[in-house]
Design an enzyme around this catalytic site. Structure first.
Site, short mmCIF file in Angstrom:
data_model
loop_
_atom_site.label_atom_id
_atom_site.label_comp_id
_atom_site.label_asym_id
_atom_site.label_seq_id
_atom_site.Cartn_x
_atom_site.Cartn_y
_atom_site.Cartn_z
N GLU A 363 -4.64 -3.78 -4.15
CA GLU A 363 -4.68 -2.87 -2.98
C GLU A 363 -3.93 -3.47 -1.78
O GLU A 363 -4.31 -3.29 -0.63
CB GLU A 363 -6.12 -2.46 -2.63
CG GLU A 363 -6.72 -1.68 -3.80
CD GLU A 363 -7.86 -0.76 -3.45
OE1 GLU A 363 -7.96 -0.34 -2.29
OE2 GLU A 363 -8.62 -0.44 -4.38
N1 CAA Z 1 -1.03 6.01 6.47
C1 CAA Z 1 -0.19 7.06 6.47
N2 CAA Z 1 1.16 6.92 6.56
C2 CAA Z 1 1.64 5.68 6.68
C3 CAA Z 1 0.81 4.54 6.68
C4 CAA Z 1 -0.58 4.74 6.58
N3 CAA Z 1 -1.42 3.72 6.60
N4 CAA Z 1 1.56 3.43 6.79
C5 CAA Z 1 2.84 3.84 6.86
N5 CAA Z 1 2.88 5.21 6.78
C6 CAA Z 1 4.06 6.07 6.83
C7 CAA Z 1 5.05 5.60 7.88
O1 CAA Z 1 4.75 6.14 9.15
C8 CAA Z 1 6.37 6.12 7.32
O2 CAA Z 1 6.51 7.49 7.60
P1 CAA Z 1 7.53 8.04 8.77
O3 CAA Z 1 8.90 7.53 8.38
O4 CAA Z 1 7.41 9.52 8.71
O5 CAA Z 1 7.03 7.43 10.05
C9 CAA Z 1 6.18 6.00 5.82
O6 CAA Z 1 4.76 5.96 5.59
C10 CAA Z 1 6.81 4.77 5.23
O7 CAA Z 1 6.25 3.65 5.90
P2 CAA Z 1 6.96 2.23 5.93
O8 CAA Z 1 8.38 2.38 6.38
O9 CAA Z 1 6.06 1.33 6.68
O10 CAA Z 1 6.99 1.86 4.36
P3 CAA Z 1 7.39 0.53 3.62
O11 CAA Z 1 8.18 0.89 2.44
O12 CAA Z 1 7.93 -0.47 4.59
O13 CAA Z 1 5.97 0.04 3.03
C11 CAA Z 1 3.95 -1.18 2.98
C12 CAA Z 1 4.88 -0.27 3.76
C13 CAA Z 1 2.82 -1.45 3.97
C14 CAA Z 1 4.60 -2.47 2.58
C15 CAA Z 1 3.41 -0.42 1.74
O14 CAA Z 1 4.43 -0.25 0.76
C16 CAA Z 1 2.25 -1.09 1.07
O15 CAA Z 1 1.11 -0.98 1.55
N6 CAA Z 1 2.50 -1.81 -0.06
C17 CAA Z 1 1.41 -2.35 -0.86
C18 CAA Z 1 1.12 -1.41 -2.00
C19 CAA Z 1 -0.27 -1.51 -2.46
O16 CAA Z 1 -1.22 -1.72 -1.68
N7 CAA Z 1 -0.48 -1.32 -3.76
C20 CAA Z 1 -1.78 -1.30 -4.28
C21 CAA Z 1 -1.77 -0.64 -5.60
S1 CAA Z 1 -3.23 0.24 -5.96
C22 CAA Z 1 -4.36 -0.91 -6.48
O17 CAA Z 1 -4.19 -2.08 -6.40
C23 CAA Z 1 -5.61 -0.29 -6.96
C24 CAA Z 1 -6.41 -1.15 -7.86
O18 CAA Z 1 -6.08 -1.39 -8.96
C25 CAA Z 1 -7.72 -1.64 -7.40
#
Ligand code: CAA
Length: 379
Positions: A363
């Site tokens: 996550e």
């Molecule tokens: N809520 C809603 N929208 C959001 C947001 C949030 N928390 N955070 C960013 N956004 C929006 C941004 O505003 C942007 O939209 P706009 O261009 O319209 O403003 C869009 O999303 C893209 O955002 P970023 O440019 O920040 O995106 P990024 O590519 O740089 O990625 C990141 C951001 C934080 C690195 C994200 O990719 C991330 O969280 N990566 C980790 C993935 C992850 O957690 N994977 C877990 C897998 S599931 C799992 O593990 C489950 C399990 O098995 C237990």
């Protein structure tokens, strides 16, 4: 400000604690060793209302607050972090997502079954080349008449094997990048949908993790969640809530490490006195207690902010990064206090160390949490 839990929250804590200690504890070491999914116990957790705690009772859930959820998840994970992650994924990543973004049709068809725990859900976002860089996905969803045709591979899917329904993210318009990602709900057994072998993991071994394969799977357009292109934002905002769940799971592992350290250090005699009478051991136990207290306040604050409908994204990340680091430190010190015995499988404490590690990874890794926190502070 009031740090007192409500009568209802105390009752939930007591129920979860009793259930975990009487039902989950006896077989936890064997389930971990043999990678046995805790089916019978998940059924009992469903009966206790633990699989859809925050979902509205209109959709089969318990209409509880996020603090109650964090408390219950901590107690379950204190005994069995594998059962904890099954509960966490179903509650935070599946039910919460469907309630917030699903159509009434989707809620009627799927959410009722998932929130009561009659059916189990999974959340599939990651792909072999798209872990932290989640939007770099290749799985495609091509629109045809009144359905989408889905092709691709997902990996590291918790509950992948034992779930009935899967939340799936796929590219409907590759050239738009993250703006081309859409979210669907898919049923097990649909043509072209295959489930991979269980992964052989370091920890949380009695939860299942696997790859999922999609070969031209036909998904009715009514199973699109939200609108086309909204998928990435749905994923990230859902993960904000999920991170509180994983922080609570980590807290449970940390608390179990402290409990075991206190108990063992009082009974283990070396140099004619209990280990607990040595300052070196007292310092380790004090540090664990301090950090667990601080982690719990962060988890509860993030949960409270979410319940207040305020922006809680960076607080959820803070809670996850801190609680998972506390869990890793506390479980490592717990093994150290147990000495050679702690290194043996039968002690049960090496499992805490193995289980703690994943909370710093899934996550969103600790590094990604710091990206989320940094962007929020510096914007
Ligand atoms: N809520 C809603 N929208 C959001 C947001 C949030 N928390 N955070 C960013 N956004 C929006 C941004 O505003 C942007 O939209 P706009 O261009 O319209 O403003 C869009 O999303 C893209 O955002 P970023 O440019 O920040 O995106 P990024 O590519 O740089 O990625 C990141 C951001 C934080 C690195 C994200 O990719 C991330 O969280 N990566 C980790 C993935 C992850 O957690 N994977 C877990 C897998 S599931 C799992 O593990 C489950 C399990 O098995 C237990």
């Amino acid at each position: 400000m009031n740090f007192k839990l409500s009568e209802e929250q105390l009752l939930i804590q007591k129920t979860a604690k009793e259930f975990a200690e009487t039902e989950l504890a006896p077989g936890v070491v064997e389930r971990d060793e043999k990678k046995i999914w805790p089916k019978e116990f998940i059924c009992k957790m469903s009966q206790l209302g633990f699989m859809g705690m925050m979902t509205s009772s209109d959709w089969g859930g318990e209409s509880l607050d996020t603090i109650s959820y964090a408390i219950a998840l901590e107690e379950i994970s204190r005994v069995d972090a594998s059962a904890g992650v099954v509960m966490s994924v179903n509650n935070s990543l599946v039910c919460s997502l469907l309630e917030k973004f699903g159509s009434d049709y989707i809620k009627k068809k799927y959410l009722n079954l998932l929130a009561t725990g009659e059916k189990i859900g999974a959340f599939s976002l990651s792909e072999p080349q798209a872990g932290s860089d989640a939007s770099n996905m290749k799985t495609s969803a091509v629109k045809k008449d009144d359905y989408y045709e889905i092709t691709g591979i997902k990996n590291w899917v918790t509950n992948g094997i034992n779930s009935d329904f899967v939340i799936l993210f796929a590219m409907t318009e590759k050239e738009l990048g993250y703006k081309g990602i859409s979210c669907f709900i898919i049923e097990k057994g649909w043509d072209g949908f295959d489930v991979g072998h269980p992964e052989n993991k370091l920890g949380i071994r009695s939860s299942d993790t696997c790859e999922l394969y999609f070969d031209k799977v036909k998904v009715p357009e009514s199973n699109l969640i939200g609108s086309e292109g909204q998928g990435f934002k749905i994923a990230l905002s859902t993960l904000d809530g999920g991170r509180i769940g994983i922080a609570a799971q980590a807290l449970g592992i940390a608390q179990a490490s402290l409990d075991a350290s206190i108990s063992y250090s009082k009974q283990r005699i070396q140099f004619k006195k209990p280990l607990s009478e040595n300052q070196a051991i007292q310092y380790k136990i004090s540090d664990m207690a301090i950090e667990i207290e601080a982690a719990r306040l962060l988890v509860w604050k993030a949960a409270w902010k979410k319940d207040q409908k305020q922006n809680f994204s960076h607080l959820a990340s803070m809670a996850k990064v801190y609680s998972s680091e506390v869990a890793m430190k506390a479980s490592t010190q717990c093994v150290q206090i147990h000495g050679g015995y702690g290194y043996m499988r039968e002690s049960g404490v090496e499992r805490l160390m193995r289980d703690a590690k994943i909370t710093q990874i899934y996550e969103g890794t600790s590094e990604i949490q710091r990206v989320v926190i940094g962007r929020s502070i510096l914007k």
